[in-house]
Design a protein around this motif. Structure first.
Motif, PDB file in Angstrom:
ATOM      1  N   UNK A 138       4.232 -55.690 117.529  1.00 56.49           N
ATOM      2  CA  UNK A 138       5.282 -56.699 117.760  1.00 56.49           C
ATOM      3  C   UNK A 138       4.950 -58.068 117.176  1.00 56.49           C
ATOM      4  N   UNK A 139       3.674 -58.374 116.993  1.00 56.18           N
ATOM      5  CA  UNK A 139       3.271 -59.689 116.464  1.00 56.18           C
ATOM      6  C   UNK A 139       3.226 -59.727 114.949  1.00 56.18           C
ATOM      7  N   UNK A 140       3.313 -58.576 114.290  1.00 58.42           N
ATOM      8  CA  UNK A 140       3.264 -58.535 112.828  1.00 58.42           C
ATOM      9  C   UNK A 140       4.591 -59.005 112.237  1.00 58.42           C
ATOM     10  N   UNK A 141       4.509 -59.633 111.089  1.00 54.43           N
ATOM     11  CA  UNK A 141       5.712 -60.131 110.418  1.00 54.43           C
ATOM     12  C   UNK A 141       5.590 -59.901 108.918  1.00 54.43           C
ATOM     13  N   UNK A 142       6.748 -59.730 108.262  1.00 51.93           N
ATOM     14  CA  UNK A 142       6.734 -59.574 106.805  1.00 51.93           C
ATOM     15  C   UNK A 142       7.550 -60.660 106.107  1.00 51.93           C
ATOM     16  N   UNK A 143       8.282 -61.467 106.880  1.00 46.64           N
ATOM     17  CA  UNK A 143       9.169 -62.484 106.325  1.00 46.64           C
ATOM     18  C   UNK A 143       9.128 -63.706 107.231  1.00 46.64           C
ATOM     19  N   UNK A 144       9.156 -64.903 106.623  1.00 48.32           N
ATOM     20  CA  UNK A 144       9.129 -66.127 107.420  1.00 48.32           C
ATOM     21  C   UNK A 144       9.962 -67.191 106.742  1.00 48.32           C
ATOM     22  N   UNK A 145      11.016 -67.630 107.433  1.00 51.86           N
ATOM     23  CA  UNK A 145      11.898 -68.634 106.854  1.00 51.86           C
ATOM     24  C   UNK A 145      12.904 -69.124 107.863  1.00 51.86           C
ATOM     25  N   UNK A 146      13.769 -70.042 107.430  1.00 49.76           N
ATOM     26  CA  UNK A 146      14.687 -70.699 108.350  1.00 49.76           C
ATOM     27  C   UNK A 146      16.111 -70.195 108.336  1.00 49.76           C
ATOM     28  N   UNK A 147      16.390 -69.112 107.594  1.00 51.89           N
ATOM     29  CA  UNK A 147      17.747 -68.553 107.567  1.00 51.89           C
ATOM     30  C   UNK A 147      18.101 -68.001 108.953  1.00 51.89           C
ATOM     31  N   UNK A 148      19.388 -67.918 109.240  1.00 53.97           N
ATOM     32  CA  UNK A 148      19.866 -67.372 110.517  1.00 53.97           C
ATOM     33  C   UNK A 148      19.220 -66.033 110.797  1.00 53.97           C
ATOM     34  N   UNK A 149      18.534 -65.929 111.929  1.00 52.37           N
ATOM     35  CA  UNK A 149      17.740 -64.740 112.241  1.00 52.37           C
ATOM     36  C   UNK A 149      18.613 -63.535 112.577  1.00 52.37           C
ATOM     37  N   UNK A 150      18.044 -62.362 112.384  1.00 52.23           N
ATOM     38  CA  UNK A 150      18.710 -61.119 112.769  1.00 52.23           C
ATOM     39  C   UNK A 150      18.668 -60.961 114.288  1.00 52.23           C
ATOM     40  N   UNK A 151      19.700 -60.305 114.823  1.00 56.25           N
ATOM     41  CA  UNK A 151      19.709 -59.924 116.242  1.00 56.25           C
ATOM     42  C   UNK A 151      19.796 -58.402 116.283  1.00 56.25           C
ATOM     43  N   UNK A 152      18.653 -57.713 116.268  1.00 53.22           N
ATOM     44  CA  UNK A 152      18.662 -56.249 116.287  1.00 53.22           C
ATOM     45  C   UNK A 152      19.243 -55.726 117.598  1.00 53.22           C
ATOM     46  N   UNK A 153      19.934 -54.591 117.518  1.00 55.19           N
ATOM     47  CA  UNK A 153      20.518 -53.984 118.703  1.00 55.19           C
ATOM     48  C   UNK A 153      19.876 -52.652 119.049  1.00 55.19           C
ATOM     49  N   UNK A 154      19.737 -51.754 118.065  1.00 55.45           N
ATOM     50  CA  UNK A 154      19.203 -50.438 118.389  1.00 55.45           C
ATOM     51  C   UNK A 154      18.635 -49.750 117.158  1.00 55.45           C
ATOM     52  N   UNK A 155      17.761 -48.781 117.416  1.00 58.34           N
ATOM     53  CA  UNK A 155      17.285 -47.866 116.383  1.00 58.34           C
ATOM     54  C   UNK A 155      17.342 -46.463 116.971  1.00 58.34           C
ATOM     55  N   UNK A 156      17.719 -45.515 116.138  1.00 60.47           N
ATOM     56  CA  UNK A 156      17.829 -44.126 116.590  1.00 60.47           C
ATOM     57  C   UNK A 156      17.392 -43.204 115.471  1.00 60.47           C
ATOM     58  N   UNK A 157      16.439 -42.346 115.778  1.00 54.08           N
ATOM     59  CA  UNK A 157      15.912 -41.406 114.789  1.00 54.08           C
ATOM     60  C   UNK A 157      16.491 -40.021 115.033  1.00 54.08           C
ATOM     61  N   UNK A 158      17.092 -39.444 113.988  1.00 53.52           N
ATOM     62  CA  UNK A 158      17.643 -38.088 114.051  1.00 53.52           C
ATOM     63  C   UNK A 158      17.166 -37.332 112.823  1.00 53.52           C
ATOM     64  N   UNK A 159      16.179 -36.462 113.014  1.00 56.85           N
ATOM     65  CA  UNK A 159      15.609 -35.750 111.878  1.00 56.85           C
ATOM     66  C   UNK A 159      14.930 -36.733 110.940  1.00 56.85           C
ATOM     67  N   UNK A 160      15.418 -36.767 109.689  1.00 56.96           N
ATOM     68  CA  UNK A 160      14.825 -37.682 108.710  1.00 56.96           C
ATOM     69  C   UNK A 160      15.674 -38.940 108.527  1.00 56.96           C
ATOM     70  N   UNK A 161      16.656 -39.167 109.414  1.00 58.66           N
ATOM     71  CA  UNK A 161      17.544 -40.319 109.290  1.00 58.66           C
ATOM     72  C   UNK A 161      17.313 -41.310 110.429  1.00 58.66           C
ATOM     73  N   UNK A 162      17.105 -42.557 110.053  1.00 59.96           N
ATOM     74  CA  UNK A 162      16.904 -43.616 111.027  1.00 59.96           C
ATOM     75  C   UNK A 162      18.106 -44.556 110.979  1.00 59.96           C
ATOM     76  N   UNK A 163      18.842 -44.630 112.084  1.00 61.87           N
ATOM     77  CA  UNK A 163      20.006 -45.514 112.173  1.00 61.87           C
ATOM     78  C   UNK A 163      19.593 -46.825 112.833  1.00 61.87           C
ATOM     79  N   UNK A 164      19.904 -47.925 112.168  1.00 59.75           N
ATOM     80  CA  UNK A 164      19.563 -49.258 112.659  1.00 59.75           C
ATOM     81  C   UNK A 164      20.848 -50.058 112.809  1.00 59.75           C
ATOM     82  N   UNK A 165      21.018 -50.700 113.959  1.00 60.79           N
ATOM     83  CA  UNK A 165      22.193 -51.543 114.165  1.00 60.79           C
ATOM     84  C   UNK A 165      21.750 -52.948 114.561  1.00 60.79           C
ATOM     85  N   UNK A 166      22.584 -53.923 114.216  1.00 61.87           N
ATOM     86  CA  UNK A 166      22.324 -55.301 114.583  1.00 61.87           C
ATOM     87  C   UNK A 166      23.644 -56.009 114.819  1.00 61.87           C
ATOM     88  N   UNK A 167      23.570 -57.174 115.384  1.00 64.23           N
ATOM     89  CA  UNK A 167      24.772 -57.949 115.668  1.00 64.23           C
ATOM     90  C   UNK A 167      25.177 -58.738 114.430  1.00 64.23           C
TER      91      UNK A 167
END
Length: 211
Positions: free
Chosen positions: A105-134
């Motif tokens: 949770x403390x690791x980061x790959x990007x750092x800047x001042x643009x409007x941040x993402x608001x992640x909602x969910x992740x769901x793994x089904x087989x080899x497909x990962x569904x990611x949703x955000x607001x």
């Protein structure tokens, strides 16, 4: 032999003996080359070396991105240096157990001042990962078209999988195909946004894990 270009004010480079002179991002520096070691590294030194190796491998997939988009250069510290520092601080060494454990949770790959993402969910089904955000663009056309950047890491693997410009903010969802060597493992997922002109970024957000 050291070389002098025009004057000391114009910059120097080269080495004389163990003294090395270089111009790094407009700063003239002088340092001493380390001596070759004949002794075997201690257990503590091996752990520190292994952490550096693991951090470099972890960053490999998004290194080019981090070199542009992890904060701002500060003196001699480049964006790459800042990104590597984040990893080194959060790949925790337990010297007693001779182990290295990432604090995901403390690791980061990007750092800047643009409007941040608001992640909602992740769901793994087989080899497909569904990611949703607001979609938090609030009708701002520029923010609606910000590009999602997604990072996947599999527990037990040193390498990561980076997906650039996956979708735009207003789409609020993305389906990623998980690499075969990451399948059937616990996944850690992060996301960030980059402006459509690729000049500014948000800080990355840790979404969580899925198995």
């Amino acid at each position: 032999m050291g070389k002098l270009y025009d004057s000391l004010l114009s910059g120097t480079s080269g080495r004389t003996g163990r003294i090395v002179v270089a111009n790094v991002y407009g700063n003239e520096i002088t340092r001493t080359r380390p001596r070759k070691r004949n002794a075997q590294p201690t257990a503590k030194q091996l752990l520190i070396q292994n952490r550096m190796k693991r951090c470099a491998e972890f960053m490999q997939s998004y290194k080019g991105y981090a070199c542009r988009h992890f904060g701002n250069r500060s003196g001699m510290r480049s964006c790459y240096n800042l990104a590597m520092t984040n990893l080194m601080e959060n790949f925790k060494i337990d010297y007693a157990a001779s182990s290295i454990t990432p604090d995901y949770p403390a690791l980061a790959f990007s750092k800047g001042g643009l409007l941040a993402a608001i992640p909602l969910s992740i769901k793994l089904s087989g080899d497909k990962l569904d990611i949703t955000w607001q979609d938090n663009s609030a009708g701002n056309v520029d923010r609606e078209n910000d590009l999602a950047q997604i990072l996947l890491a599999a527990e037990g693997e040193n390498f990561t999988f980076f997906i650039e410009n996956a979708a735009i903010r207003s789409e609020a969802t993305y389906s990623a195909i998980v690499p075969i060597n990451f399948q059937e493992k616990t996944l850690h997922v992060w996301m960030a946004f980059r402006s459509n002109d690729e000049q500014t970024v948000s800080s990355s957000q840790y979404i969580g894990t899925t198995a």
